[in-house]
Design a protein around this motif. Structure first.
Motif, PDB file in Angstrom:
ATOM      1  N   GLU A  87       0.850  -1.181   0.000  1.00 46.38           N
ATOM      2  CA  GLU A  87       0.000   0.000   0.000  1.00 46.38           C
ATOM      3  C   GLU A  87       0.891   1.239   0.000  1.00 46.38           C
ATOM      4  N   TRP A 133      -3.543   0.446  -3.352  1.00 42.86           N
ATOM      5  CA  TRP A 133      -2.962  -0.880  -3.159  1.00 42.86           C
ATOM      6  C   TRP A 133      -2.455  -1.436  -4.489  1.00 42.86           C
ATOM      7  N   THR A 190      -8.872  -1.292  -2.432  1.00 44.46           N
ATOM      8  CA  THR A 190      -8.773  -1.938  -1.120  1.00 44.46           C
ATOM      9  C   THR A 190      -7.745  -3.067  -1.162  1.00 44.46           C
ATOM     10  N   GLU A 191      -7.335  -3.457   0.014  1.00 42.84           N
ATOM     11  CA  GLU A 191      -6.397  -4.570   0.131  1.00 42.84           C
ATOM     12  C   GLU A 191      -7.049  -5.866  -0.326  1.00 42.84           C
TER      13      GLU A 191
END
Length: 116
Positions: free
Chosen positions: A13, A18, A42-43
């Protein structure tokens, strides 16, 4: 000594964005990136992409390894046939050059070797 996988993925990140990368273990200390993609929100998205890509990447690597193994086997068989052919030709040439051991050389004059 711990064993690690040859291929794995890494998710990082930076600045709220990400990115994911498929990595290959080159040596115990060095890794190389085989494939990467960024700009995930998002992760979880990055991990999902990495896991899916890792599966397809490993499948394509497996197929590639099989193709390479088949061509290697064919090359080795052809090289073996060629070496055997060369060996047979060399043996034929050697057989043509060798004098007949049963032939007696009657024309040689032994009179020069007296019992002096």
């Amino acid at each position: 000594m711990a064993q690690s996988k040859k291929y794995d993925y890494r998710v990082t990140e930076k600045g709220g964005v990400w990115s994911a990368a498929i990595i290959r273990r080159v040596t115990a200390r060095r890794t190389a990136v085989s494939k990467k993609q960024g700009k995930f929100a998002t992760e979880a998205e990055a991990i999902a992409w990495a896991e899916a890509e890792l599966k397809t990447f490993l499948a394509s690597q497996s197929e590639r390894n099989k193709r390479k193994a088949e061509s290697r086997i064919e090359r080795e068989a052809a090289a073996l046939r060629q070496a055997e052919k060369a060996e047979r030709k060399a043996a034929e040439r050697a057989a043509k050059r060798e004098p007949n051991p049963e032939a007696v050389d009657d024309e040689f004059d032994f009179s020069d070797f007296g019992d002096d």
